[in-house]
Design an enzyme around this catalytic site. Sequence first.
Site, PDB file in Angstrom:
ATOM      1  N   TYR A 222       6.732 -22.565  52.995  1.00 17.56           N
ATOM      2  CA  TYR A 222       6.178 -22.507  54.357  1.00 17.56           C
ATOM      3  C   TYR A 222       5.227 -21.345  54.515  1.00 17.56           C
ATOM      4  O   TYR A 222       4.935 -20.925  55.625  1.00 17.56           O
ATOM      5  CB  TYR A 222       7.338 -22.357  55.367  1.00 17.56           C
ATOM      6  CG  TYR A 222       8.406 -23.369  55.109  1.00 17.56           C
ATOM      7  CD1 TYR A 222       9.514 -23.034  54.331  1.00 17.56           C
ATOM      8  CD2 TYR A 222       8.262 -24.682  55.526  1.00 17.56           C
ATOM      9  CE1 TYR A 222      10.462 -23.983  54.017  1.00 17.56           C
ATOM     10  CE2 TYR A 222       9.212 -25.636  55.211  1.00 17.56           C
ATOM     11  CZ  TYR A 222      10.311 -25.285  54.450  1.00 17.56           C
ATOM     12  OH  TYR A 222      11.237 -26.232  54.123  1.00 17.56           O
ATOM     13  N   SER A 223       4.777 -20.775  53.398  1.00 14.98           N
ATOM     14  CA  SER A 223       4.034 -19.518  53.530  1.00 14.98           C
ATOM     15  C   SER A 223       3.079 -19.314  52.371  1.00 14.98           C
ATOM     16  O   SER A 223       3.247 -19.892  51.307  1.00 14.98           O
ATOM     17  CB  SER A 223       5.040 -18.362  53.530  1.00 14.98           C
ATOM     18  OG  SER A 223       5.920 -18.538  52.436  1.00 14.98           O
TER      19      SER A 223
ATOM     20  N   LYS B  98       2.189 -11.978  54.471  1.00 15.73           N
ATOM     21  CA  LYS B  98       2.771 -13.315  54.356  1.00 15.73           C
ATOM     22  C   LYS B  98       2.336 -14.083  55.596  1.00 15.73           C
ATOM     23  O   LYS B  98       2.609 -13.660  56.720  1.00 15.73           O
ATOM     24  CB  LYS B  98       4.303 -13.184  54.297  1.00 15.73           C
ATOM     25  CG  LYS B  98       5.050 -14.463  54.134  1.00 15.73           C
ATOM     26  CD  LYS B  98       6.488 -14.109  53.738  1.00 15.73           C
ATOM     27  CE  LYS B  98       7.421 -15.265  53.760  1.00 15.73           C
ATOM     28  NZ  LYS B  98       8.734 -14.934  53.179  1.00 15.73           N
TER      29      LYS B  98
ATOM     30  N   ASP C 228       5.224  -4.403  52.262  1.00 16.99           N
ATOM     31  CA  ASP C 228       4.929  -3.620  51.046  1.00 16.99           C
ATOM     32  C   ASP C 228       4.322  -4.570  50.019  1.00 16.99           C
ATOM     33  O   ASP C 228       4.800  -5.718  49.885  1.00 16.99           O
ATOM     34  CB  ASP C 228       6.253  -3.129  50.427  1.00 16.99           C
ATOM     35  CG  ASP C 228       6.678  -1.764  50.894  1.00 16.99           C
ATOM     36  OD1 ASP C 228       5.810  -0.946  51.226  1.00 16.99           O
ATOM     37  OD2 ASP C 228       7.899  -1.550  50.950  1.00 16.99           O
TER      38      ASP C 228
ATOM     39  N   ALA D 158       4.176  -5.669  46.341  1.00 20.45           N
ATOM     40  CA  ALA D 158       4.923  -5.509  45.075  1.00 20.45           C
ATOM     41  C   ALA D 158       4.049  -6.150  44.008  1.00 20.45           C
ATOM     42  O   ALA D 158       4.119  -7.361  43.760  1.00 20.45           O
ATOM     43  CB  ALA D 158       6.268  -6.218  45.179  1.00 20.45           C
TER      44      ALA D 158
ATOM     45  N   ASP E 262      21.030 -14.906  48.822  1.00 24.41           N
ATOM     46  CA  ASP E 262      20.255 -15.654  47.820  1.00 24.41           C
ATOM     47  C   ASP E 262      19.684 -14.697  46.775  1.00 24.41           C
ATOM     48  O   ASP E 262      18.520 -14.811  46.382  1.00 24.41           O
ATOM     49  CB  ASP E 262      19.126 -16.441  48.511  1.00 24.41           C
ATOM     50  CG  ASP E 262      18.576 -17.543  47.595  1.00 24.41           C
ATOM     51  OD1 ASP E 262      17.472 -18.043  47.881  1.00 24.41           O
ATOM     52  OD2 ASP E 262      19.232 -17.874  46.592  1.00 24.41           O
TER      53      ASP E 262
ATOM     54  N   ASP F 171      12.762 -11.840  50.407  1.00 20.70           N
ATOM     55  CA  ASP F 171      13.273 -13.162  50.783  1.00 20.70           C
ATOM     56  C   ASP F 171      14.543 -13.101  51.629  1.00 20.70           C
ATOM     57  O   ASP F 171      15.629 -13.489  51.181  1.00 20.70           O
ATOM     58  CB  ASP F 171      13.519 -13.999  49.527  1.00 20.70           C
ATOM     59  CG  ASP F 171      13.160 -15.455  49.815  1.00 20.70           C
ATOM     60  OD1 ASP F 171      13.088 -16.265  48.883  1.00 20.70           O
ATOM     61  OD2 ASP F 171      12.961 -15.754  51.006  1.00 20.70           O
TER      62      ASP F 171
HETATM   63  N1  LIG Z   1       5.699  -8.359  49.196  1.00 17.40           N
HETATM   64  C1  LIG Z   1       5.199  -9.114  48.212  1.00 17.40           C
HETATM   65  N2  LIG Z   1       4.364  -8.579  47.291  1.00 17.40           N
HETATM   66  C2  LIG Z   1       3.874  -9.330  46.283  1.00 17.40           C
HETATM   67  N3  LIG Z   1       4.158 -10.638  46.099  1.00 17.40           N
HETATM   68  C3  LIG Z   1       4.984 -11.223  46.999  1.00 17.40           C
HETATM   69  C4  LIG Z   1       5.533 -10.508  48.086  1.00 17.40           C
HETATM   70  N4  LIG Z   1       6.311 -11.357  48.813  1.00 17.40           N
HETATM   71  C5  LIG Z   1       6.247 -12.548  48.196  1.00 17.40           C
HETATM   72  N5  LIG Z   1       5.456 -12.484  47.108  1.00 17.40           N
HETATM   73  C6  LIG Z   1       5.181 -13.597  46.196  1.00 17.40           C
HETATM   74  O1  LIG Z   1       4.639 -14.683  46.929  1.00 17.40           O
HETATM   75  C7  LIG Z   1       5.314 -15.897  46.605  1.00 17.40           C
HETATM   76  C8  LIG Z   1       5.732 -16.602  47.864  1.00 17.40           C
HETATM   77  O2  LIG Z   1       6.709 -15.811  48.479  1.00 17.40           O
HETATM   78  P1  LIG Z   1       7.384 -16.321  49.837  1.00 17.40           P
HETATM   79  O3  LIG Z   1       8.450 -15.347  50.205  1.00 17.40           O
HETATM   80  O4  LIG Z   1       6.324 -16.606  50.827  1.00 17.40           O
HETATM   81  O5  LIG Z   1       7.985 -17.734  49.476  1.00 17.40           O
HETATM   82  P2  LIG Z   1       9.269 -17.958  48.544  1.00 17.40           P
HETATM   83  O6  LIG Z   1      10.448 -17.340  49.242  1.00 17.40           O
HETATM   84  O7  LIG Z   1       8.966 -17.500  47.177  1.00 17.40           O
HETATM   85  O8  LIG Z   1       9.356 -19.510  48.519  1.00 17.40           O
HETATM   86  P3  LIG Z   1      10.325 -20.340  49.468  1.00 17.40           P
HETATM   87  O9  LIG Z   1       9.887 -20.021  50.885  1.00 17.40           O
HETATM   88  O10 LIG Z   1      10.078 -21.737  49.049  1.00 17.40           O
HETATM   89  O11 LIG Z   1      11.719 -19.824  49.162  1.00 17.40           O
HETATM   90  C9  LIG Z   1       6.509 -15.543  45.742  1.00 17.40           C
HETATM   91  O12 LIG Z   1       6.313 -16.130  44.489  1.00 17.40           O
HETATM   92  C10 LIG Z   1       6.513 -14.061  45.612  1.00 17.40           C
HETATM   93  O13 LIG Z   1       6.574 -13.708  44.249  1.00 17.40           O
END
Ligand SMILES: Nc1ncnc2c1ncn2[C@@H]1O[C@H](COP(=O)(O)OP(=O)(O)OP(=O)(O)O)[C@@H](O)[C@H]1O
Length: 324
Positions: free
Chosen positions: A45-46, A63, A113, A115, A158, A176
């Site tokens: 969703y993102s 995000k 942040d 990462a 999770d 997450d």
């Molecule tokens: N703060 C961050 N810095 C760098 N990369 C990030 C960060 N947060 C998320 N990501 C990367 O972006 C991708 C999408 O993350 P997001 O949290 O939006 O969805 P997800 O939790 O991975 O997927 P789903 O919502 O299906 O569980 C992930 O693969 C993650 O590695």
Amino acid sequence: EDWRERGAAMSTRQEVDSSGQVQTRLVKKGVKDFNFGRTLGEGSYSTVLAATDRQNLKEYAIKVLDKRHIIKEKKVKYVNIERDTLNRLTEHPGVVRLYYTSQDERSLYFVLDLASGGELLGVLKKMGTFDVECTQFYGAQILDSVAYMHSRGVIHRDLKPENVLLDRSMHTKITDFGTAKILPDPKAHGAGNNITPGSPIDGAEEDRANSFVGTAEYVSPELLNRSNACKASDLWAFGCIIYQLLAGRPPFKAANEYLTFQKILNLEYSFPDGFPAAARDLVERLLVLEPANRLPVDHIMSHEFFDGVQWGKELWRQKPPRLK
Ligand SMILES: Nc1ncnc2c1ncn2[C@@H]1O[C@H](COP(=O)(O)OP(=O)(O)OP(=O)(O)O)[C@@H](O)[C@H]1O
Ligand SMILES: O=C(O)C[C@H](Cc1nc2cc(Cl)cc(Cl)c2[nH]1)c1ccc(Cl)cc1
């Protein structure tokens, strides 16, 4: 003043007031204050984008969620849980920090942040397995972060190597939190209802958020037995992660989710030859069916496997061991 320290969230605007005086106003930053860069990844969703704050040139991960999609997919509850949880977890280096949220007519934005080291899962896949020193270091950082979450009344629910990100100095940042559980505050009795203002949710969605089950390989037996997650559920997942870093695969993995769940409920797993003895003892004390019989955090920290680890600030200042 403190707003300068929170510089990420505020900016100043010069405006002329009715008497012609130039006023410096503090305004909350919008996404227009950023230069958006590469896409870091996509969720269901993102979309997560790298972004630079035009004013202080700091880099963030933003995000972006599409409002219509969130509402259609009934994910409003999850988005607001992610925001509420991240807002409670702002004082620890091992948790992705939320600087602020924003929205416009089409989207919601989490300014987080950055990462930039990717996911721990990716590093593990590249290495195959971690040696004891790397498992100790990364295990200790994850445990220190979980201890902090639990102290703030948050259960992640999770935990897995995919949700452990790495920053540019290869230190961990847990992410997450949309499926996290915020334990009712023992002090605040009956303080209002738990519906976040501005989030239209219905009972069914509330039930879905409570009946959430994590990722098959890391889900704890109590969650499969229809009882609610507890802090010890995160420690079960932690045990699975320690096993996986050293073995290169999670302890419970079968051809499909149903067979994986059966293995978990029957505690059906074994250690590969050469699995280090201290790590084996620790994992055996975490992968215990009864949550109350799992090692609690402080006992894990003083377990032989973590001998020599400097807990506290030092753990976050030291250079990570080279991944070999
Ligand atoms: N703060 C961050 N810095 C760098 N990369 C990030 C960060 N947060 C998320 N990501 C990367 O972006 C991708 C999408 O993350 P997001 O949290 O939006 O969805 P997800 O939790 O991975 O997927 P789903 O919502 O299906 O569980 C992930 O693969 C993650 O590695
Ligand atoms: O400003 C805040 O922090 C509270 C709002 C609450 C909120 N407003 C929403 C509007 C929509 Cl359409 C969907 C969700 Cl999930 C919404 N959640 C909000 C805005 C942005 C984000 Cl990322 C999360 C929550």
